[in-house]
Design a protein around this motif. Sequence first.
Motif, PDB file in Angstrom:
ATOM      1  N   LEU A  90       0.839  -1.191   0.000  1.00 36.66           N
ATOM      2  CA  LEU A  90       0.000   0.000   0.000  1.00 36.66           C
ATOM      3  C   LEU A  90       0.875   1.242   0.000  1.00 36.66           C
ATOM      4  O   LEU A  90       1.904   1.285   0.687  1.00 36.66           O
ATOM      5  CB  LEU A  90      -0.882   0.064   1.250  1.00 36.66           C
ATOM      6  N   THR A  91       0.444   2.225  -0.735  1.00 37.66           N
ATOM      7  CA  THR A  91       1.013   3.563  -0.646  1.00 37.66           C
ATOM      8  C   THR A  91      -0.046   4.402   0.042  1.00 37.66           C
ATOM      9  O   THR A  91      -1.223   4.367  -0.355  1.00 37.66           O
ATOM     10  CB  THR A  91       1.340   4.127  -2.039  1.00 37.66           C
ATOM     11  N   ILE A  92       0.351   5.102   1.093  1.00 41.08           N
ATOM     12  CA  ILE A  92      -0.622   5.853   1.882  1.00 41.08           C
ATOM     13  C   ILE A  92      -0.228   7.328   1.956  1.00 41.08           C
ATOM     14  O   ILE A  92       0.917   7.690   1.697  1.00 41.08           O
ATOM     15  CB  ILE A  92      -0.782   5.264   3.296  1.00 41.08           C
ATOM     16  N   GLU A  93      -1.197   8.153   2.321  1.00 42.86           N
ATOM     17  CA  GLU A  93      -0.925   9.573   2.528  1.00 42.86           C
ATOM     18  C   GLU A  93       0.004   9.736   3.718  1.00 42.86           C
ATOM     19  O   GLU A  93      -0.089   8.989   4.694  1.00 42.86           O
ATOM     20  CB  GLU A  93      -2.225  10.338   2.813  1.00 42.86           C
ATOM     21  N   GLN A  94       0.874  10.721   3.615  1.00 41.52           N
ATOM     22  CA  GLN A  94       1.805  10.976   4.704  1.00 41.52           C
ATOM     23  C   GLN A  94       1.040  11.230   6.000  1.00 41.52           C
ATOM     24  O   GLN A  94      -0.008  11.881   5.998  1.00 41.52           O
ATOM     25  CB  GLN A  94       2.679  12.190   4.358  1.00 41.52           C
ATOM     26  N   ASN A  95       1.541  10.694   7.095  1.00 42.86           N
ATOM     27  CA  ASN A  95       0.994  10.872   8.445  1.00 42.86           C
ATOM     28  C   ASN A  95      -0.368  10.206   8.673  1.00 42.86           C
ATOM     29  O   ASN A  95      -1.085  10.588   9.588  1.00 42.86           O
ATOM     30  CB  ASN A  95       0.911  12.359   8.810  1.00 42.86           C
ATOM     31  N   THR A  96      -0.742   9.212   7.847  1.00 44.71           N
ATOM     32  CA  THR A  96      -1.997   8.486   8.092  1.00 44.71           C
ATOM     33  C   THR A  96      -1.744   7.053   8.543  1.00 44.71           C
ATOM     34  O   THR A  96      -2.683   6.278   8.662  1.00 44.71           O
ATOM     35  CB  THR A  96      -2.889   8.456   6.831  1.00 44.71           C
ATOM     36  N   TRP A  97      -0.489   6.702   8.820  1.00 48.15           N
ATOM     37  CA  TRP A  97      -0.172   5.305   9.114  1.00 48.15           C
ATOM     38  C   TRP A  97      -0.894   4.778  10.346  1.00 48.15           C
ATOM     39  O   TRP A  97      -1.261   3.611  10.391  1.00 48.15           O
ATOM     40  CB  TRP A  97       1.334   5.092   9.212  1.00 48.15           C
ATOM     41  N   ARG A  98      -1.122   5.600  11.347  1.00 55.12           N
ATOM     42  CA  ARG A  98      -1.827   5.120  12.545  1.00 55.12           C
ATOM     43  C   ARG A  98      -3.265   4.727  12.206  1.00 55.12           C
ATOM     44  O   ARG A  98      -3.735   3.652  12.584  1.00 55.12           O
ATOM     45  CB  ARG A  98      -1.823   6.185  13.638  1.00 55.12           C
ATOM     46  N   GLU A  99      -3.949   5.592  11.502  1.00 56.98           N
ATOM     47  CA  GLU A  99      -5.336   5.320  11.147  1.00 56.98           C
ATOM     48  C   GLU A  99      -5.434   4.146  10.164  1.00 56.98           C
ATOM     49  O   GLU A  99      -6.305   3.271  10.311  1.00 56.98           O
ATOM     50  CB  GLU A  99      -5.990   6.573  10.534  1.00 56.98           C
TER      51      GLU A  99
END
Length: 168
Positions: A90-99
């Motif tokens: 997965l590629t995710i938006e920066q700073n969304t890893w917790r959610e």
Amino acid sequence: MSQETADEAARAAGSGRSVRALDEVDRRILDELVRDGRTSVRTLAERIHISRTNAYARVERLVRDGVITGFRAQVAPEAAGLGTSAYMALTIEQNTWREVSAELARVRYVEHVALLSGEHDVLALVRAPDNAALRDVVLDRVQRIAGVLSTRSWLVFEEFGGTQSPWQ
């Protein structure tokens, strides 16, 4: 060990205690328990050539120190009805890893999740009954998680474990 070094080790352990180095006997205990977590303390002591009291005390310490985090059955996915396995990056938006991590933990058939550095941000192991269920996991569940920008999947054709224990 200086107090500063001890404090750093304790923070690294996350327990408020210093991290204790594993000796040869500890590594042999881990090797035996990784091979068969149902091994009795008596059998463990016999195989390692230590007393039962010593084996029991060491296993208890390894559990207390968080080195051993549990005992569980190893399940053959195909025999348990999970015949399709895939790794999903997965590629995710920066700073969304917790959610994103919290949501992934609630997705059925997601067995393991790792946060990465590099081209992708997250790698998940998915074990599903079939391709249709895998498709639902990827398209209906994971791609709809807020913060997920893209996914890439690789089907697993065969799996095997390494032949060398890191505890030997």
